[in-house]
Write a protein that holds these residues in place. Structure first.
Motif, PDB file in Angstrom:
ATOM      1  N   SER A 183       0.534  -0.985   0.019  1.00  0.00           N
ATOM      2  CA  SER A 183      -0.260  -0.265  -0.251  1.00  0.00           C
ATOM      3  C   SER A 183       0.809   1.447  -0.099  1.00  0.00           C
ATOM      4  O   SER A 183       0.460   1.868  -0.420  1.00  0.00           O
ATOM      5  N   LEU A 184       1.994   1.221   1.068  1.00  0.00           N
ATOM      6  CA  LEU A 184       3.030   2.567   1.048  1.00  0.00           C
ATOM      7  C   LEU A 184       3.451   2.141  -0.370  1.00  0.00           C
ATOM      8  O   LEU A 184       3.627   3.628  -0.919  1.00  0.00           O
ATOM      9  N   TRP A 185       3.619   1.363  -1.156  1.00  0.00           N
ATOM     10  CA  TRP A 185       5.080   1.404  -2.528  1.00  0.00           C
ATOM     11  C   TRP A 185       3.891   2.095  -3.665  1.00  0.00           C
ATOM     12  O   TRP A 185       3.895   3.058  -4.196  1.00  0.00           O
ATOM     13  N   GLY A 186       2.460   1.477  -3.132  1.00  0.00           N
ATOM     14  CA  GLY A 186       1.295   2.442  -4.588  1.00  0.00           C
ATOM     15  C   GLY A 186       0.629   3.757  -4.379  1.00  0.00           C
ATOM     16  O   GLY A 186       0.775   4.751  -4.942  1.00  0.00           O
ATOM     17  N   PHE A 187       1.038   4.112  -2.809  1.00  0.00           N
ATOM     18  CA  PHE A 187       0.377   5.508  -2.802  1.00  0.00           C
ATOM     19  C   PHE A 187       2.212   6.242  -2.762  1.00  0.00           C
ATOM     20  O   PHE A 187       1.485   6.981  -3.613  1.00  0.00           O
ATOM     21  N   VAL A 188       3.378   5.685  -2.988  1.00  0.00           N
ATOM     22  CA  VAL A 188       4.157   6.538  -3.239  1.00  0.00           C
ATOM     23  C   VAL A 188       4.314   6.639  -4.946  1.00  0.00           C
ATOM     24  O   VAL A 188       4.681   8.088  -5.296  1.00  0.00           O
ATOM     25  N   SER A 189       4.205   5.484  -5.292  1.00  0.00           N
ATOM     26  CA  SER A 189       4.163   5.395  -6.836  1.00  0.00           C
ATOM     27  C   SER A 189       3.150   6.268  -6.938  1.00  0.00           C
ATOM     28  O   SER A 189       3.626   7.377  -8.361  1.00  0.00           O
ATOM     29  N   TYR A 190       1.755   6.531  -6.608  1.00  0.00           N
ATOM     30  CA  TYR A 190       1.084   7.859  -7.216  1.00  0.00           C
ATOM     31  C   TYR A 190       1.941   9.012  -7.375  1.00  0.00           C
ATOM     32  O   TYR A 190       1.412   9.474  -7.937  1.00  0.00           O
ATOM     33  N   PHE A 191       1.655   9.318  -6.318  1.00  0.00           N
ATOM     34  CA  PHE A 191       2.052  10.574  -5.947  1.00  0.00           C
ATOM     35  C   PHE A 191       3.449  11.462  -6.539  1.00  0.00           C
ATOM     36  O   PHE A 191       3.134  12.281  -7.029  1.00  0.00           O
ATOM     37  N   TYR A 192       4.115  10.136  -6.927  1.00  0.00           N
ATOM     38  CA  TYR A 192       5.372  10.794  -7.149  1.00  0.00           C
ATOM     39  C   TYR A 192       5.327  11.089  -8.510  1.00  0.00           C
ATOM     40  O   TYR A 192       5.645  11.567  -8.995  1.00  0.00           O
ATOM     41  N   GLY A 193       4.372   9.867  -9.134  1.00  0.00           N
ATOM     42  CA  GLY A 193       4.017  10.584 -10.667  1.00  0.00           C
ATOM     43  C   GLY A 193       3.520  11.826 -10.521  1.00  0.00           C
ATOM     44  O   GLY A 193       3.439  12.161 -11.846  1.00  0.00           O
ATOM     45  N   GLU A 194       2.109  11.842  -9.929  1.00  0.00           N
ATOM     46  CA  GLU A 194       1.754  12.850  -9.942  1.00  0.00           C
ATOM     47  C   GLU A 194       2.473  14.270  -9.761  1.00  0.00           C
ATOM     48  O   GLU A 194       2.385  15.332 -10.627  1.00  0.00           O
ATOM     49  N   MET A 195       3.485  14.037  -9.264  1.00  0.00           N
ATOM     50  CA  MET A 195       4.461  15.515  -8.896  1.00  0.00           C
ATOM     51  C   MET A 195       5.498  15.747 -10.011  1.00  0.00           C
ATOM     52  O   MET A 195       6.306  16.553 -10.720  1.00  0.00           O
ATOM     53  N   LYS A 196       5.907  14.351 -10.886  1.00  0.00           N
ATOM     54  CA  LYS A 196       6.441  14.205 -12.260  1.00  0.00           C
ATOM     55  C   LYS A 196       5.382  15.125 -13.156  1.00  0.00           C
ATOM     56  O   LYS A 196       6.342  15.971 -14.031  1.00  0.00           O
ATOM     57  N   ASP A 197       4.524  14.773 -13.680  1.00  0.00           N
ATOM     58  CA  ASP A 197       3.547  15.093 -14.508  1.00  0.00           C
ATOM     59  C   ASP A 197       3.508  16.952 -14.375  1.00  0.00           C
ATOM     60  O   ASP A 197       3.584  17.658 -15.201  1.00  0.00           O
ATOM     61  N   SER A 198       3.041  17.189 -12.925  1.00  0.00           N
ATOM     62  CA  SER A 198       3.037  18.770 -12.459  1.00  0.00           C
ATOM     63  C   SER A 198       4.589  19.245 -12.326  1.00  0.00           C
ATOM     64  O   SER A 198       4.258  20.663 -13.510  1.00  0.00           O
ATOM     65  N   LYS A 199       5.551  18.793 -12.924  1.00  0.00           N
ATOM     66  CA  LYS A 199       6.366  19.593 -13.371  1.00  0.00           C
ATOM     67  C   LYS A 199       6.785  20.083 -14.778  1.00  0.00           C
ATOM     68  O   LYS A 199       7.436  21.335 -15.292  1.00  0.00           O
ATOM     69  N   LYS A 200       6.229  19.158 -15.543  1.00  0.00           N
ATOM     70  CA  LYS A 200       6.571  18.792 -17.216  1.00  0.00           C
ATOM     71  C   LYS A 200       5.081  19.760 -16.954  1.00  0.00           C
ATOM     72  O   LYS A 200       5.867  20.521 -18.461  1.00  0.00           O
ATOM     73  N   LYS A 201       4.217  19.454 -16.834  1.00  0.00           N
ATOM     74  CA  LYS A 201       3.697  20.022 -17.102  1.00  0.00           C
ATOM     75  C   LYS A 201       3.471  22.435 -17.130  1.00  0.00           C
ATOM     76  O   LYS A 201       3.346  23.094 -17.843  1.00  0.00           O
ATOM     77  N   LYS A 202       4.217  22.094 -16.138  1.00  0.00           N
ATOM     78  CA  LYS A 202       4.908  23.765 -15.213  1.00  0.00           C
ATOM     79  C   LYS A 202       6.456  24.214 -16.243  1.00  0.00           C
ATOM     80  O   LYS A 202       7.109  25.662 -16.801  1.00  0.00           O
ATOM     81  N   ASN A 203       6.994  23.235 -16.753  1.00  0.00           N
ATOM     82  CA  ASN A 203       8.276  23.409 -17.911  1.00  0.00           C
ATOM     83  C   ASN A 203       7.830  22.690 -18.840  1.00  0.00           C
ATOM     84  O   ASN A 203       8.914  21.892 -19.461  1.00  0.00           O
ATOM     85  N   PRO A 204       6.950  23.277 -19.740  1.00  0.00           N
ATOM     86  CA  PRO A 204       6.890  22.488 -21.283  1.00  0.00           C
ATOM     87  C   PRO A 204       8.207  22.160 -21.828  1.00  0.00           C
ATOM     88  O   PRO A 204       7.807  21.190 -23.410  1.00  0.00           O
ATOM     89  N   THR A 205       8.926  23.081 -22.270  1.00  0.00           N
ATOM     90  CA  THR A 205      10.255  23.465 -22.872  1.00  0.00           C
ATOM     91  C   THR A 205      11.542  21.988 -22.536  1.00  0.00           C
ATOM     92  O   THR A 205      12.272  22.521 -23.278  1.00  0.00           O
ATOM     93  N   SER A 206      11.307  21.850 -21.367  1.00  0.00           N
ATOM     94  CA  SER A 206      11.682  21.102 -20.796  1.00  0.00           C
ATOM     95  C   SER A 206      12.238  19.666 -21.691  1.00  0.00           C
ATOM     96  O   SER A 206      13.484  19.229 -21.187  1.00  0.00           O
ATOM     97  N   GLU A 207      11.020  19.263 -21.983  1.00  0.00           N
ATOM     98  CA  GLU A 207      11.691  18.006 -22.343  1.00  0.00           C
ATOM     99  C   GLU A 207      11.137  18.198 -24.401  1.00  0.00           C
ATOM    100  O   GLU A 207      10.795  19.034 -25.014  1.00  0.00           O
ATOM    101  N   THR A 208      12.256  18.010 -25.241  1.00  0.00           N
ATOM    102  CA  THR A 208      12.500  17.923 -27.185  1.00  0.00           C
ATOM    103  C   THR A 208      11.570  17.220 -27.686  1.00  0.00           C
ATOM    104  O   THR A 208      11.460  15.534 -27.081  1.00  0.00           O
ATOM    105  N   GLU A 209      10.023  17.322 -27.695  1.00  0.00           N
ATOM    106  CA  GLU A 209       8.579  16.828 -28.465  1.00  0.00           C
ATOM    107  C   GLU A 209       9.842  16.321 -29.955  1.00  0.00           C
ATOM    108  O   GLU A 209       9.733  17.043 -30.984  1.00  0.00           O
ATOM    109  N   LEU A 210       9.802  15.197 -30.477  1.00  0.00           N
ATOM    110  CA  LEU A 210       9.559  14.837 -32.152  1.00  0.00           C
ATOM    111  C   LEU A 210       9.385  14.701 -33.073  1.00  0.00           C
ATOM    112  O   LEU A 210       8.066  13.839 -32.487  1.00  0.00           O
ATOM    113  N   PRO A 211       9.153  15.787 -34.267  1.00  0.00           N
ATOM    114  CA  PRO A 211       8.333  15.585 -34.981  1.00  0.00           C
ATOM    115  C   PRO A 211       7.519  14.519 -35.306  1.00  0.00           C
ATOM    116  O   PRO A 211       8.619  13.427 -35.641  1.00  0.00           O
TER     117      PRO A 211
END
Length: 211
Positions: A183-211
């Motif tokens: 349960s703790l593994w799943g809990f941490v996994s979910y919120f870790y993924g949410e934190m990564k996604d929120s950071k990517k949304k704040k910095n959309p230029t941090s990743e280079t999208e290929l055409p």
């Protein structure tokens, strides 16, 4: 990014589902004495039905928030909670009257090991704590989503089992430890993924999208 978010979510839900299943292992040892197979299986399926019903209530509350034609405020959340609890109380009261449960309460209180007064104390505080639980659940839906509320509730299952071991001297089986870890593994996994996604949304230029 969406693929990563969905994979983290799926992995977290998978772990939390497994952790709840692990707690059900060897649950037959908790079976009351002199209980017939019919009563045991009836209780088992009624518990599953209650869990499924509550699983539908959480997203329906979120849908109610989205369909509301007014701003969702604290007072509105309290009103929704009051209406839900009122109808739940009426439903349970009718069921108890039909089953003559009110007549059985004094008998159960007299046979309670800790005493009749503490029996009623436990009943009252159980009602108060459950109201706080339901209010917290719909509050989490208000602040986040029904999915987050379900994840928090699932994480609390093994935590409750561990607290029972500490305060009520219950046996600590290996299943409880495995369930807590999952349960703790799943809990941490979910919120870790949410934190990564929120950071990517704040910095959309941090990743280079290929055409």
């Amino acid at each position: 990014m969406r693929t990563s978010s969905r994979s983290n979510l799926s992995f977290a839900v998978f772990l939390l589902s497994i952790d709840a299943g692990v707690l059900a292992l060897h649950s037959s040892s908790d079976r009351p004495a002199n209980e017939s197979n019919k009563e045991y299986y009836l209780g088992f399926f009624m518990t599953l039905a209650a869990a499924a019903l509550y699983g539908f209530i959480l997203p329906l509350v979120e849908l109610t928030y989205k369909k509301a034609k007014q701003a969702i405020t604290y007072s509105l959340v309290m009103e929704i909670q009051m209406v839900m609890c009122f109808f739940a109380t009426v439903f349970c009261t009718v069921g108890m009257l039909v089953n003559n449960d009110f007549q059985a309460i004094p008998k159960e209180a007299k046979e309670y090991e800790l005493g009749e007064a503490k029996y009623y104390l436990v009943v009252v505080w159980n009602g108060i704590i459950m109201q706080c639980f339901f209010l917290g659940a719909i509050g989490v839906i208000f602040c986040a989503s029904s999915l987050v509320a379900g994840i928090v509730i699932t994480v609390l299952l093994p935590v409750t089992e561990i607290l029972a071991v500490i305060f009520f001297d219950e046996k600590f089986q290996a299943e409880k430890g495995v369930s807590l870890a999952l349960s703790l593994w799943g809990f941490v996994s979910y919120f870790y993924g949410e934190m990564k996604d929120s950071k990517k949304k704040k910095n959309p230029t941090s990743e280079t999208e290929l055409p």
